[in-house]
Design an enzyme around this catalytic site. Sequence first.
Site, mmCIF file in Angstrom:
data_model
loop_
_atom_site.group_PDB
_atom_site.id
_atom_site.type_symbol
_atom_site.label_atom_id
_atom_site.label_comp_id
_atom_site.label_asym_id
_atom_site.label_seq_id
_atom_site.Cartn_x
_atom_site.Cartn_y
_atom_site.Cartn_z
ATOM 1 N N GLU A 156 11.170 -24.808 11.712
ATOM 2 C CA GLU A 156 11.963 -25.961 11.239
ATOM 3 C C GLU A 156 11.225 -27.278 11.516
ATOM 4 O OE1 GLU A 156 14.844 -25.831 9.516
ATOM 5 O OE2 GLU A 156 15.539 -23.786 9.891
ATOM 6 N N HIS B 58 14.405 -22.794 2.336
ATOM 7 C CA HIS B 58 15.595 -22.021 2.678
ATOM 8 C C HIS B 58 16.156 -21.200 1.528
ATOM 9 C CE1 HIS B 58 15.373 -24.262 6.356
ATOM 10 N NE2 HIS B 58 16.476 -23.729 6.842
ATOM 11 N N ASN C 137 16.856 -28.212 3.032
ATOM 12 C CA ASN C 137 16.825 -26.805 2.632
ATOM 13 C C ASN C 137 15.461 -26.353 2.136
ATOM 14 O OD1 ASN C 137 19.514 -26.268 3.228
ATOM 15 N ND2 ASN C 137 20.164 -27.141 1.279
ATOM 16 N N ARG D 30 20.570 -34.713 1.779
ATOM 17 C CA ARG D 30 20.617 -33.700 2.841
ATOM 18 C C ARG D 30 20.073 -32.359 2.340
ATOM 19 N NH1 ARG D 30 25.008 -32.842 7.750
ATOM 20 N NH2 ARG D 30 23.914 -31.104 8.681
ATOM 21 N N HIS E 152 16.714 -17.740 2.934
ATOM 22 C CA HIS E 152 18.029 -17.102 3.074
ATOM 23 C C HIS E 152 18.065 -15.751 2.355
ATOM 24 C CE1 HIS E 152 20.193 -21.163 3.942
ATOM 25 N NE2 HIS E 152 19.883 -20.538 5.066
ATOM 26 N N GLU F 132 26.191 -33.480 2.607
ATOM 27 C CA GLU F 132 25.298 -32.768 1.711
ATOM 28 C C GLU F 132 25.655 -32.919 0.228
ATOM 29 O OE1 GLU F 132 23.884 -29.173 3.445
ATOM 30 O OE2 GLU F 132 23.029 -28.456 1.573
ATOM 31 N N HIS G 293 15.587 -16.438 11.503
ATOM 32 C CA HIS G 293 15.740 -17.531 10.548
ATOM 33 C C HIS G 293 14.425 -18.279 10.280
ATOM 34 C CE1 HIS G 293 17.664 -20.627 8.242
ATOM 35 N NE2 HIS G 293 17.191 -21.561 9.050
ATOM 36 N N LYS H 49 15.755 -35.731 10.975
ATOM 37 C CA LYS H 49 17.027 -35.150 10.534
ATOM 38 C C LYS H 49 18.151 -36.180 10.606
ATOM 39 C CE LYS H 49 20.161 -31.329 10.493
ATOM 40 N NZ LYS H 49 20.560 -29.999 10.932
ATOM 41 N N LYS I 258 27.177 -29.644 11.743
ATOM 42 C CA LYS I 258 27.673 -28.444 11.066
ATOM 43 C C LYS I 258 28.100 -27.429 12.121
ATOM 44 C CE LYS I 258 25.182 -28.484 6.667
ATOM 45 N NZ LYS I 258 24.202 -27.779 5.821
ATOM 46 N N ARG J 2 43.616 -29.781 16.526
ATOM 47 C CA ARG J 2 43.046 -30.630 15.460
ATOM 48 C C ARG J 2 41.819 -31.418 15.898
ATOM 49 N NH1 ARG J 2 48.553 -31.968 14.345
ATOM 50 N NH2 ARG J 2 49.343 -30.609 12.704
HETATM 51 ZN ZN ZN Z 1 17.113 -23.612 8.852
#
Ligand code: ZN
Length: 363
Positions: free
Chosen positions: A187, A250, A247, A243, A254, A239, A267, A229, A145, A123
């Site tokens: 980025e 993105h 993106n 947040r 993506h 998010e 990426h 950030k 994340k 946990r």
């Molecule tokens: Zn990214």
Amino acid sequence: MPEIRVEIGERKRSYPILIEKGIKEEIGRLLTARYQGDKILLVTDKNVRAYYAEVIEELLRKAGYEVVIYTLPAGEQAKSFKYLHKGYDLLLEKGFNRDNLIMALGGGVVGDLAGFLAATFMRGISFVQIPTTLLAQVDSSVGGKTAINHPKGKNLIGAFYQPELVVIDPDFLQTLPLRELKTGIAEVIKYGLIADRDFAIYLKEHKEAIFNLETEALLHLITRSCAIKAEIVREDEKEKGVRALLNFGHTIGHAIEAVTGYQVYNHGEAVAIGMIGAGRLSCKLGFLTREDLEILGDIVRLYGLPFSCRYGEDVEGLFQTLFYDKKVRENKLRWILLERLGHAFIKSDIDNQLVREILEGLV
Ligand code: ZN
Ligand code: ADP
């Protein structure tokens, strides 16, 4: 030494990001000040192991820790149930318990897998990150994340889990392949565009120093990126709101990664194309000026990042793929646009025809 504190949650639990040239040599001292347990699982990948794992292991041993190394294959394939499972097996076999610690030494892949391992083993056990790619230093090591991939999509299984400490040494970048450096720079450019015009201009004017990996330039790059950030994540860990600004570029990025099967663009390259698209959209809608759009393009071009996507004629396929993103709710795209250089905002209702036109300009 620049130190950025990431503050999270109602009680403002916080952890430090320490950024300094040569700081990896201090890892023993930094850890003994914070961690009283006896064992460390050092998660790394094959490439990083060859360069750095032995040195770090030795430093940790000297500081009195028992170190178990878990070496992943290099690349995205490591973010799988298989290597997660192997990680649990190793932790149990070596007698790890809740008071022990997992350390990630590597890029975003290592950080994501090691972080999810730490979040879920018993946990949750302590987690420390030593990111070794620019992308991991400025992006994945801030904000907590963690994830693995599922055959149905990237990062579908994961958790928000904050590390106790992040240690960033720009010296790691000396061995990073150029293409990996550039993906991180995409980025970095994003941070300038969404939050800090001066920083964007700095990037426009310091390409030589950055590509020459000059310490002062790298430190500025990393520190400013992490600070931007951290500030956004402080306001919105999970998010629910701001947040989403991270993106920028993105939504299209993506989709480009997905339609090209994650084989053609990495990426940062896909995000660069996405930023061009989102910038043009911002301009078409009357927010971003032509001059600022040109600056955006200049910076992307300067760092050798792509402008358009070699993908053929199937704009409709690309358009449909925009909606596969896990951030899409009720079939609505939430666009991150630029109001001006250094200031982003969220906009939902954008005419699909206009979006198609933008995509046509990108392929
Ligand atoms: Zn990214
Ligand atoms: P990212 O951090 O870009 O998400 P990865 O974790 O996949 O991605 O790392 C990108 C590649 O760079 C991998 O092949 C990894 O082994 C390699 N790598 C990571 N850090 C270094 C480094 N400091 N020097 C050389 N290669 C590195």
